[in-house]
Design a protein around this motif. Structure first.
Motif, PDB file in Angstrom:
ATOM      1  N   MET A   1      70.614  -7.988  49.430  1.00 54.68           N
ATOM      2  CA  MET A   1      70.218  -8.482  49.632  1.00 54.68           C
ATOM      3  C   MET A   1      71.296  -9.536  50.884  1.00 54.68           C
ATOM      4  SD  MET A   1      67.091 -10.652  49.832  1.00 54.68           S
ATOM      5  CE  MET A   1      66.491 -12.166  49.606  1.00 54.68           C
ATOM      6  N   THR A   2      70.666  -9.322  51.704  1.00 52.79           N
ATOM      7  CA  THR A   2      71.876  -9.860  53.164  1.00 52.79           C
ATOM      8  C   THR A   2      71.737 -10.724  53.329  1.00 52.79           C
ATOM      9  OG1 THR A   2      71.017  -7.741  54.404  1.00 52.79           O
ATOM     10  CG2 THR A   2      71.761  -9.132  55.477  1.00 52.79           C
TER      11      THR A   2
ATOM     12  N   GLY B   1      83.562  -9.982  53.671  1.00 54.76           N
ATOM     13  CA  GLY B   1      83.331  -9.339  52.714  1.00 54.76           C
ATOM     14  C   GLY B   1      82.129  -9.805  51.929  1.00 54.76           C
ATOM     15  N   LYS B   2      81.561 -11.401  52.135  1.00 62.11           N
ATOM     16  CA  LYS B   2      80.851 -11.502  51.484  1.00 62.11           C
ATOM     17  C   LYS B   2      79.166 -12.012  51.464  1.00 62.11           C
ATOM     18  CE  LYS B   2      82.939 -14.936  48.718  1.00 62.11           C
ATOM     19  NZ  LYS B   2      82.963 -16.061  47.833  1.00 62.11           N
ATOM     20  N   ALA B   3      79.699 -11.865  53.949  1.00 58.69           N
ATOM     21  CA  ALA B   3      78.240 -12.165  54.634  1.00 58.69           C
ATOM     22  C   ALA B   3      77.694 -10.522  55.142  1.00 58.69           C
ATOM     23  CB  ALA B   3      78.636 -13.593  55.068  1.00 58.69           C
ATOM     24  N   ALA B   4      76.648 -10.798  56.101  1.00 55.86           N
ATOM     25  CA  ALA B   4      77.358  -9.523  56.988  1.00 55.86           C
ATOM     26  C   ALA B   4      76.842 -10.301  58.330  1.00 55.86           C
ATOM     27  CB  ALA B   4      75.418  -9.131  56.737  1.00 55.86           C
TER      28      ALA B   4
ATOM     29  N   LEU C   1      69.152 -18.070  62.694  1.00 52.96           N
ATOM     30  CA  LEU C   1      68.658 -16.874  62.156  1.00 52.96           C
ATOM     31  C   LEU C   1      67.694 -15.498  61.955  1.00 52.96           C
ATOM     32  CD1 LEU C   1      67.048 -18.862  58.692  1.00 52.96           C
ATOM     33  CD2 LEU C   1      69.176 -17.362  59.100  1.00 52.96           C
ATOM     34  N   GLU C   2      66.673 -15.475  63.176  1.00 53.29           N
ATOM     35  CA  GLU C   2      65.555 -14.945  63.887  1.00 53.29           C
ATOM     36  C   GLU C   2      66.732 -13.943  64.814  1.00 53.29           C
ATOM     37  OE1 GLU C   2      62.130 -16.314  64.242  1.00 53.29           O
ATOM     38  OE2 GLU C   2      61.151 -15.134  65.654  1.00 53.29           O
ATOM     39  N   GLY C   3      67.402 -14.627  65.340  1.00 53.53           N
ATOM     40  CA  GLY C   3      68.044 -13.992  65.949  1.00 53.53           C
ATOM     41  C   GLY C   3      69.299 -12.887  65.601  1.00 53.53           C
ATOM     42  N   ILE C   4      70.211 -13.084  64.064  1.00 56.62           N
ATOM     43  CA  ILE C   4      70.824 -12.439  63.565  1.00 56.62           C
ATOM     44  C   ILE C   4      70.262 -11.294  62.836  1.00 56.62           C
ATOM     45  CG2 ILE C   4      71.001 -13.828  61.257  1.00 56.62           C
ATOM     46  CD1 ILE C   4      74.434 -13.565  62.335  1.00 56.62           C
ATOM     47  N   SER C   5      69.387 -12.062  62.223  1.00 59.27           N
ATOM     48  CA  SER C   5      68.577 -11.025  61.519  1.00 59.27           C
ATOM     49  C   SER C   5      67.920  -9.456  62.531  1.00 59.27           C
ATOM     50  CB  SER C   5      67.266 -11.261  61.161  1.00 59.27           C
ATOM     51  OG  SER C   5      66.135 -11.167  61.120  1.00 59.27           O
ATOM     52  N   ASN C   6      67.371 -10.095  63.634  1.00 61.85           N
ATOM     53  CA  ASN C   6      67.707  -8.672  64.689  1.00 61.85           C
ATOM     54  C   ASN C   6      68.414  -7.788  64.892  1.00 61.85           C
ATOM     55  OD1 ASN C   6      64.929  -9.113  65.372  1.00 61.85           O
ATOM     56  ND2 ASN C   6      65.791  -9.061  67.437  1.00 61.85           N
ATOM     57  N   VAL C   7      70.215  -8.382  64.950  1.00 65.87           N
ATOM     58  CA  VAL C   7      70.753  -8.200  65.098  1.00 65.87           C
ATOM     59  C   VAL C   7      71.711  -6.658  64.438  1.00 65.87           C
ATOM     60  CG1 VAL C   7      73.803  -8.594  65.934  1.00 65.87           C
ATOM     61  CG2 VAL C   7      71.727  -9.533  67.246  1.00 65.87           C
ATOM     62  N   LEU C   8      71.015  -8.008  63.224  1.00 66.95           N
ATOM     63  CA  LEU C   8      71.545  -7.122  61.937  1.00 66.95           C
ATOM     64  C   LEU C   8      70.663  -5.974  61.391  1.00 66.95           C
ATOM     65  CD1 LEU C   8      72.486 -10.064  59.345  1.00 66.95           C
ATOM     66  CD2 LEU C   8      73.935  -8.650  60.167  1.00 66.95           C
ATOM     67  N   ASN C   9      69.508  -5.586  61.440  1.00 67.95           N
ATOM     68  CA  ASN C   9      69.328  -5.120  61.901  1.00 67.95           C
ATOM     69  C   ASN C   9      68.731  -3.621  62.390  1.00 67.95           C
ATOM     70  OD1 ASN C   9      66.705  -5.973  60.174  1.00 67.95           O
ATOM     71  ND2 ASN C   9      65.607  -6.663  60.597  1.00 67.95           N
TER      72      ASN C   9
ATOM     73  N   THR D   1      71.644  -2.957  64.131  1.00 69.23           N
ATOM     74  CA  THR D   1      73.206  -2.899  63.836  1.00 69.23           C
ATOM     75  C   THR D   1      72.609  -1.276  62.600  1.00 69.23           C
ATOM     76  OG1 THR D   1      74.170  -4.028  63.965  1.00 69.23           O
ATOM     77  CG2 THR D   1      75.476  -2.479  62.691  1.00 69.23           C
ATOM     78  N   ARG D   2      71.792  -1.845  61.593  1.00 70.24           N
ATOM     79  CA  ARG D   2      71.292  -0.585  60.780  1.00 70.24           C
ATOM     80  C   ARG D   2      70.994   0.443  60.836  1.00 70.24           C
ATOM     81  NH1 ARG D   2      68.958  -4.645  57.899  1.00 70.24           N
ATOM     82  NH2 ARG D   2      70.868  -6.135  56.819  1.00 70.24           N
TER      83      ARG D   2
END
Ligand code: CA2
Length: 149
Positions: A1-2, A66-69, A136-144, A146-147
């Motif tokens: 889980m991210t 190390g603990k968070a994305a 949260l929606e914004g950071i979710s988009n950025v993380l997706n 990046t992946r």
């Protein structure tokens, strides 16, 4: 889980007790609940914290590596004063969204400058508690992105 760290700075523990015309009626606890629901829908885990101490925010930013994305941060008044928070965010180089309940650009000019913004991917302000959900929606988009990238 991210995991995403949601970090809150000085006086935000007082939310819901004063100045509802500026900050809304939500307490920080109710904002945490809203964030938890939003995070669940986005398949994210959150670690939601508040402190009145600048150095503790610096330590939590370091801990995020190390603990968070990613990091969502409302640094409160330290937004406008803290080179230490700017340096910490630059050092860990995690995707970061700066968030504010109020529209800081509609307020006193000393709130128009942010030391966080140059170290952040984006900034959301002016939507009350909803600013956090949008962040949260914004950071979710950025993380997706990046992946996938
Ligand atoms: O709009 C925001 O989220 C701020 O980060 C809130 C900070 C302020 O210094 C920033 O310029 C903008 C202040 C948080 C203080 O919250 C209080 C809540 C209730 C009563 C008194 C203060």
């Amino acid at each position: 889980m991210t995991t995403v760290f949601i970090l809150n700075g000085p006086n935000l523990n007082l939310l819901g007790t004063r100045e509802p015309e500026i900050y809304g009626v939500d307490t920080l606890a109710s904002i945490e609940k809203q964030c938890a629901a939003k995070a669940k829908a986005l398949n994210l885990e959150i670690d939601f914290r508040q402190t009145n101490i600048e150095g503790e925010l610096v330590n939590w930013i370091h801990e995020a590596r190390g603990k968070a994305a990613g990091i969502v941060i409302n640094a409160g008044a330290y937004t406008h004063t803290s080179v230490a928070l700017h340096d910490a965010l630059k050092a860990v180089a995690l995707p970061t969204v700066e968030v504010h309940l109020s529209n800081v650009y509609k307020r006193e000019s000393f709130r128009h400058h942010s030391y966080i913004s140059p170290a952040a991917h984006g900034v959301i302000c002016g939507f009350g508690a909803m600013s956090y959900e949008l962040a949260l929606e914004g950071i979710s988009n950025v993380l997706n992105a990046t992946r996938k990238g």
